[in-house]
Scaffold this motif. Structure first.
Motif, mmCIF file in Angstrom:
data_model
loop_
_atom_site.group_PDB
_atom_site.id
_atom_site.type_symbol
_atom_site.label_atom_id
_atom_site.label_comp_id
_atom_site.label_asym_id
_atom_site.label_seq_id
_atom_site.Cartn_x
_atom_site.Cartn_y
_atom_site.Cartn_z
ATOM 1 N N ASP A 59 -37.940 35.883 -53.058
ATOM 2 C CA ASP A 59 -37.688 36.946 -52.090
ATOM 3 C C ASP A 59 -37.539 38.276 -52.811
ATOM 4 O OD1 ASP A 59 -37.007 38.523 -49.934
ATOM 5 O OD2 ASP A 59 -34.903 37.902 -49.969
ATOM 6 N N THR A 60 -38.641 38.984 -52.985
ATOM 7 C CA THR A 60 -38.590 40.272 -53.686
ATOM 8 C C THR A 60 -37.967 41.364 -52.817
ATOM 9 O OG1 THR A 60 -40.843 40.781 -52.952
ATOM 10 C CG2 THR A 60 -40.601 39.731 -55.099
ATOM 11 N N SER A 61 -37.847 41.113 -51.509
ATOM 12 C CA SER A 61 -37.263 42.109 -50.606
ATOM 13 C C SER A 61 -35.740 42.076 -50.611
ATOM 14 C CB SER A 61 -37.757 41.877 -49.172
ATOM 15 O OG SER A 61 -37.183 40.692 -48.630
ATOM 16 N N GLY A 62 -35.157 40.918 -50.960
ATOM 17 C CA GLY A 62 -33.709 40.776 -50.887
ATOM 18 C C GLY A 62 -33.178 40.666 -49.472
ATOM 19 N N TYR A 63 -34.076 40.418 -48.518
ATOM 20 C CA TYR A 63 -33.710 40.437 -47.099
ATOM 21 C C TYR A 63 -33.531 39.057 -46.489
ATOM 22 C CZ TYR A 63 -34.386 41.250 -42.060
ATOM 23 O OH TYR A 63 -34.257 41.261 -40.689
ATOM 24 N N VAL A 64 -34.189 38.059 -47.038
ATOM 25 C CA VAL A 64 -34.287 36.753 -46.390
ATOM 26 C C VAL A 64 -32.916 36.102 -46.176
ATOM 27 C CG1 VAL A 64 -35.157 34.391 -46.660
ATOM 28 C CG2 VAL A 64 -36.628 36.348 -47.162
ATOM 29 N N GLN A 65 -32.056 36.154 -47.183
ATOM 30 C CA GLN A 65 -30.760 35.479 -47.052
ATOM 31 C C GLN A 65 -29.943 36.043 -45.898
ATOM 32 O OE1 GLN A 65 -29.659 32.684 -48.885
ATOM 33 N NE2 GLN A 65 -28.227 32.714 -47.160
ATOM 34 N N SER A 66 -30.061 37.336 -45.644
ATOM 35 C CA SER A 66 -29.293 37.930 -44.544
ATOM 36 C C SER A 66 -29.749 37.389 -43.191
ATOM 37 C CB SER A 66 -29.420 39.461 -44.573
ATOM 38 O OG SER A 66 -30.753 39.872 -44.298
ATOM 39 N N VAL A 67 -31.038 37.078 -43.072
ATOM 40 C CA VAL A 67 -31.532 36.483 -41.831
ATOM 41 C C VAL A 67 -31.015 35.058 -41.684
ATOM 42 C CG1 VAL A 67 -33.588 35.967 -40.470
ATOM 43 C CG2 VAL A 67 -33.602 37.900 -42.033
ATOM 44 N N ILE A 68 -31.052 34.323 -42.773
ATOM 45 C CA ILE A 68 -30.538 32.954 -42.753
ATOM 46 C C ILE A 68 -29.049 32.947 -42.413
ATOM 47 C CG2 ILE A 68 -30.045 30.946 -44.217
ATOM 48 C CD1 ILE A 68 -32.693 31.491 -45.636
ATOM 49 N N ASP A 69 -28.316 33.919 -42.919
ATOM 50 C CA ASP A 69 -26.883 34.008 -42.625
ATOM 51 C C ASP A 69 -26.633 34.147 -41.125
ATOM 52 O OD1 ASP A 69 -26.285 33.799 -45.303
ATOM 53 O OD2 ASP A 69 -25.999 35.949 -45.612
#
Length: 443
Positions: A59-69
């Protein structure tokens, strides 16, 4: 376009928009997991719920984990764990194949797959057929939906699309008296020379030319943009035709005369993006995700606010993009398919796709977002991107895609090296050899 099962098991020819499919992102191992697909979604168990793993490239955007959260906060008994693989598409594919070969021991539940892998993975029993009656796909790009199917059965949810864009230094072109982006390769070279007179040391053009899947995308665009094609309507290879060779020789010539720097033979998406962001290039061929990163004002980009995008150029006019994108599929070996199905439907909702576009500039698969006034104001390239995707052509949609793309990469890289360093193989010989290899694959 109707196709026979025999033809589908080898190569599918260039497809019409209604059945357009391809990939955006293989290794020396070309066989996928063994085993027969069950063949019907009704046979799948979609009621089982519980924790799952979601697997994707880095995840080069650093965004994916926040969606999963967000999902996890409202699904405490069905939590999703992110599993990040390499940022290299070939390595991602191989990791998924290796994991599927463990079958019962597999711990991958939801897979983010390059669009062309969908057919390969479905044919080799890695993806579960999804229940179409539970999926509302009318609002998604037809090309993306088709790229989620195999023999008219749905094996994935269209997650992101992709069309190539030409990023260019608008400020430098304007300073050189050029008011618009080039539409042909000759115009691009002329623009570069004008810019370089005022900015000595800056290179002209960059793309993705390392020997990996990105090279397949790039060489396909050069061939298609010169009027050539990989396959004719009968599914037969045409990679050494006069039209195809115009594209190949054009690219090789750019390496030979320095229009493309020699170091670009080592570039994938990220290396080329960084070169552009660092102010080393006038023009860059890359995907939409670059927009947000290159516009950052935190000091990581030297060109924020100084660039724009246009269609990629071609021989006689705007070029033809390779269709890219990713789908989200459910592993055949997942023990909690019910949760996996609900997760991919939720992840790819219109609201989440809108948020993903805003945060990462990844291309959505929901059609209406491309004309949304608020989004177009924020991302003025969206109409250009939509046109790129609509006019894009697929790479070969194949079951044994690893063999095909490796052959393409070998030929293209050998020809590029011939232009860049004088080593490698002359373009005609390289693509005569490729013609022979692909002809064997389609028998």
């Amino acid at each position: 376009m109707a196709i026979s099962r025999k033809a589908g098991r080898v190569l599918v020819a260039a497809l019409s928009v209604s059945v357009l499919a391809t990939l955006a992102a293989c290794s020396s191992t070309t066989s996928a997991a063994t085993g027969d697909n069950k063949g019907t979604a009704a046979a799948e168990e979609w009621s089982q719920k519980g924790p799952i793993n979601y697997v994707q490239g880095k995840d080069t955007s650093g965004y994916v984990q926040s969606v999963i959260d967000k999902w996890n906060s409202s699904h405490p008994n069905e939590k999703v764990t992110l599993v990040e693989l390499s940022d290299n598409a070939d390595q991602q594919r191989q990791a998924m194949i290796n994991n599927a070969q463990t079958k019962g021991g597999s711990n991958y539940d939801v897979l983010s797959v390059d669009i062309v892998w969908t057919s390969e993975f479905a044919a080799n029993g890695m993806l579960a057929e999804l229940p179409k009656d539970q999926m509302d796909l009318d609002k998604y790009l037809p090309a993306a939906v088709d790229g989620s199917t195999y023999f008219n059965k749905l094996f994935a949810m269209p997650s992101t699309s992709d069309g190539a864009l030409l990023y260019y230094r608008k400020d430098l072109l304007e300073a050189a008296g050029i008011s618009q982006a080039p539409t042909t390769w000759d115009e691009m070279v002329s623009a570069c020379k004008a810019v370089q007179e005022k900015n000595p040391g800056i290179d002209c053009y960059g793309g993705q030319f390392q020997k990996y899947e990105g090279l397949t995308c790039n060489i396909a665009e050069w061939i298609n943009s010169a009027g050539g094609q990989f396959l004719d309507d009968a599914g037969q290879p045409q990679v050494n035709s006069p039209e195809a060779m115009k594209g190949v020789n054009g690219l090789v010539g750019f390496f030979k005369d320095g229009t493309i720097p020699k170091e670009a033979t080592t570039w994938q998406e990220e290396q080329s993006r960084q070169a552009f962001q660092d102010g080393k290039l006038v023009f860059l061929r890359n995907w939409p995700y670059v927009w947000s990163l290159a516009n950052k004002t935190d000091g990581s980009s030297r060109i924020a606010g100084k660039f724009d995008v246009a269609p990629i150029p071609g021989l006689a006019g705007p070029g033809v993009s390779t269709l890219g994108g990713h789908n989200m599929g459910v592993s055949e070996f997942s023990k909690n398919k019910g949760t996996a199905l609900e997760f991919i439907k939720w992840w790819n909702s219109e609201d989440n796709q809108r948020a993903n576009l805003v945060k990462t500039s990844n291309a959505p698969t929901v059609v209406s977002l491309y004309s949304d006034p608020e989004l177009v104001k924020k991302f003025p390239y969206l109409p250009t991107l939509y046109a790129s995707i609509k006019n894009a052509k697929p790479r070969p949609k194949v079951v044994n895609y690893g063999d095909a793309t490796l052959a393409i990469q070998d030929a293209a890289y050998a020809a590029i090296q011939y232009g860049a360093t004088g080593s490698g193989t002359d373009p005609q010989t390289a693509f005569d050899n490729l013609q022979a290899k692909l002809t064997e694959l389609v028998k």
